[in-house]
Design a protein around this motif. Structure first.
Motif, mmCIF file in Angstrom:
data_model
loop_
_atom_site.group_PDB
_atom_site.id
_atom_site.type_symbol
_atom_site.label_atom_id
_atom_site.label_comp_id
_atom_site.label_asym_id
_atom_site.label_seq_id
_atom_site.Cartn_x
_atom_site.Cartn_y
_atom_site.Cartn_z
ATOM 1 N N GLN A 1 0.832 -1.202 0.000
ATOM 2 C CA GLN A 1 0.000 0.000 0.000
ATOM 3 C C GLN A 1 0.870 1.257 0.000
ATOM 4 O OE1 GLN A 1 -2.639 -0.195 3.359
ATOM 5 N NE2 GLN A 1 -3.831 -1.907 2.522
ATOM 6 N N VAL A 2 0.420 2.251 -0.779
ATOM 7 C CA VAL A 2 1.106 3.544 -0.846
ATOM 8 C C VAL A 2 0.121 4.619 -0.421
ATOM 9 C CG1 VAL A 2 2.322 5.207 -2.300
ATOM 10 C CG2 VAL A 2 2.577 2.741 -2.721
ATOM 11 N N THR A 3 0.509 5.427 0.573
ATOM 12 C CA THR A 3 -0.349 6.496 1.087
ATOM 13 C C THR A 3 0.398 7.820 1.033
ATOM 14 O OG1 THR A 3 -1.404 4.938 2.615
ATOM 15 C CG2 THR A 3 -1.722 7.289 3.047
ATOM 16 N N VAL A 4 -0.174 8.780 0.311
ATOM 17 C CA VAL A 4 0.411 10.129 0.228
ATOM 18 C C VAL A 4 -0.449 11.055 1.069
ATOM 19 C CG1 VAL A 4 1.053 12.038 -1.281
ATOM 20 C CG2 VAL A 4 1.335 9.668 -2.067
ATOM 21 N N GLN A 5 0.072 11.492 2.209
ATOM 22 C CA GLN A 5 -0.687 12.339 3.126
ATOM 23 C C GLN A 5 -0.494 13.828 2.857
ATOM 24 O OE1 GLN A 5 0.360 11.184 7.119
ATOM 25 N NE2 GLN A 5 -0.670 9.196 6.955
ATOM 26 N N ASP A 6 0.606 14.177 2.239
ATOM 27 C CA ASP A 6 0.867 15.601 2.015
ATOM 28 C C ASP A 6 1.888 15.755 0.892
ATOM 29 O OD1 ASP A 6 0.841 18.315 2.263
ATOM 30 O OD2 ASP A 6 1.343 18.371 4.397
ATOM 31 N N THR A 7 1.945 16.973 0.344
ATOM 32 C CA THR A 7 2.955 17.283 -0.672
ATOM 33 C C THR A 7 4.331 17.336 -0.017
ATOM 34 O OG1 THR A 7 1.377 18.574 -1.965
ATOM 35 C CG2 THR A 7 3.720 18.975 -2.365
ATOM 36 N N CYS A 8 5.320 16.731 -0.667
ATOM 37 C CA CYS A 8 6.682 16.679 -0.119
ATOM 38 C C CYS A 8 7.657 17.233 -1.147
ATOM 39 C CB CYS A 8 7.045 15.245 0.270
ATOM 40 S SG CYS A 8 8.688 15.083 1.006
ATOM 41 N N LEU A 9 8.053 18.491 -0.966
ATOM 42 C CA LEU A 9 9.005 19.129 -1.868
ATOM 43 C C LEU A 9 10.428 18.920 -1.344
ATOM 44 C CD1 LEU A 9 7.202 22.519 -2.625
ATOM 45 C CD2 LEU A 9 7.324 20.490 -4.086
ATOM 46 N N VAL A 10 11.296 18.370 -2.181
ATOM 47 C CA VAL A 10 12.693 18.153 -1.800
ATOM 48 C C VAL A 10 13.602 18.735 -2.870
ATOM 49 C CG1 VAL A 10 12.248 16.099 -0.416
ATOM 50 C CG2 VAL A 10 12.670 15.855 -2.859
#
Length: 371
Positions: free
Chosen positions: A255-264
């Motif tokens: 399972q893949v869960t994206v909870q927020d935008t992650c800028l790197v």
């Protein structure tokens, strides 16, 4: 070279100047004082000139001669004291700066010049302190870099030795099988079966060599790799896709869960390599019926997999090259021991921190990468 003293030089120069002034002053007093008093030698009264009974000029000259030794000696004493105090005030801060810089030349730490004033000498002491502080900082940085360089060189030597040892085993096995096939010894007469085994060993050897070469290039590519700002959420599914397919074939829930935008802002290529190794390790050590979950938040990504928890004492060794714990000695299941080592190298080159520890709620491990 003879060491010259500044205090005697300044003292003698100052005292000589003052002594010269004293002598000139006394000579001028002795010469001009009687002449300036000669105008009172005669007194006019009712138009008749009456000569003074006392010879004023002679009297003054004798008085000056009598007072001359006492005046001269007293003036010399005063000049001596003034010259001594003046020379001491001038030379004391200079001498302290000289003594301090002598200690600085021996690179003694916690040494600094005392600053007593804001004149040129005070500015000199401040500049010396600043220069020495910068010098010590530079030396400390160079020592740290030297230690890091020595450690890096030692790691490379250890890595090459480990790589040689790891490559030696499959090469020896492959050579033994081929030799037995050539001689037709026992079961090795069935060449069709053992040619396939040789092919598997060669494939595994080729993959290991590729991993070793990729690992050896990481140090050189870390500084030259292009960095860019990107949203990790946009490429996360692409990175996870191959491991989702592997998980399906092994009966693992992925399972893949994206909870927020992650800028790197880093190297996208190295980031993909790092996460790929973490996901590969998680899928490899997760058994049938268990799950692997990837959770992306604003400033970190977590990869969790249900498995037998790894003891705390073993976890640090997992990031060493070619290390496989006792319960994962099988090369087919335990990998080649380079996956987490590559993760550690990439994380250090990208200045990222991570943790790898047991999960609290479930039985398994959790890898967390912070941005």
């Amino acid at each position: 070279m003879k060491k010259l003293k500044l205090f005697p030089k300044i003292f003698l120069y100052t005292f000589s100047v003052m002594l010269f002034i004293i002598i000139i002053a006394h000579i001028m007093i002795y010469t001009f004082a009687p002449q300036m008093l000669s105008s009172i030698n005669s007194i006019s009264e009712n138009g008749i000139m009456i000569e003074n009974a006392l010879n004023t000029e002679r009297f003054v000259s004798e008085a000056i001669l009598r007072a001359f030794p006492f005046s001269f000696i007293l003036s010399i004493i005063i000049a001596f004291i003034c010259s001594f105090l003046f020379s001491r005030v001038i030379t004391t801060p200079i001498k302290e700066i000289s003594d301090t810089t002598e200690k600085m030349a021996k690179l003694k730490k916690e040494v600094s010049c005392s600053v007593y004033s804001f004149d040129e000498i005070g500015v000199l002491a401040t500049n010396v302190n600043t220069l020495y502080k910068n010098l010590i900082t530079t030396i400390n940085n160079l020592e740290d870099e030297k230690i890091k360089s020595n450690e890096a060189e030692q790691l490379k030597v250890d890595f090459l030795r480990s790589a040689s040892h790891e490559l030696k085993t499959p090469v020896t096995a492959l050579n033994a099988i081929l030799e037995n096939m050539i001689l037709g010894v026992g079961k090795y007469k069935n060449k069709d079966v053992y040619l396939l085994e040789c092919k598997e060993i060669a494939d595994r050897l080729s993959h290991m060599i590729k991993e070793i070469l990729d690992t050896s290039r990481l140090d050189f590519l870390a500084g030259s790799e292009k960095t860019e700002e990107f949203n990790l959420a946009e490429i996360l599914n692409k990175i996870c896709e191959p491991y989702q397919l592997i998980s399906q074939s092994k009966g693992i829930d992925f399972q893949v869960t994206v909870q927020d935008t992650c800028l790197v802002n880093t190297s996208k290529k190295h980031m993909e390599k790092l996460l790929s190794n973490v996901l590969s390790n998680a899928v490899s050590y997760t058994e049938l019926g268990h799950s692997v979950s990837v959770v992306l938040q604003k400033n970190k990504i977590m990869v969790k997999n249900e498995c037998t928890p790894i003891p705390e004492s073993i976890i640090p060794h997992l990031f060493e090259p070619f290390y496989r714990p006792d319960f994962a000695r099988n090369r087919k299941d335990g990998g080649n021991g380079l996956g987490l080592y590559i993760v550690d190298m990439i994380a250090k080159s990208l200045n990222l921190t991570y943790t790898f520890k047991q999960m609290n709620a479930l039985q398994g491990m959790c890898f967390t990468l912070y941005f």
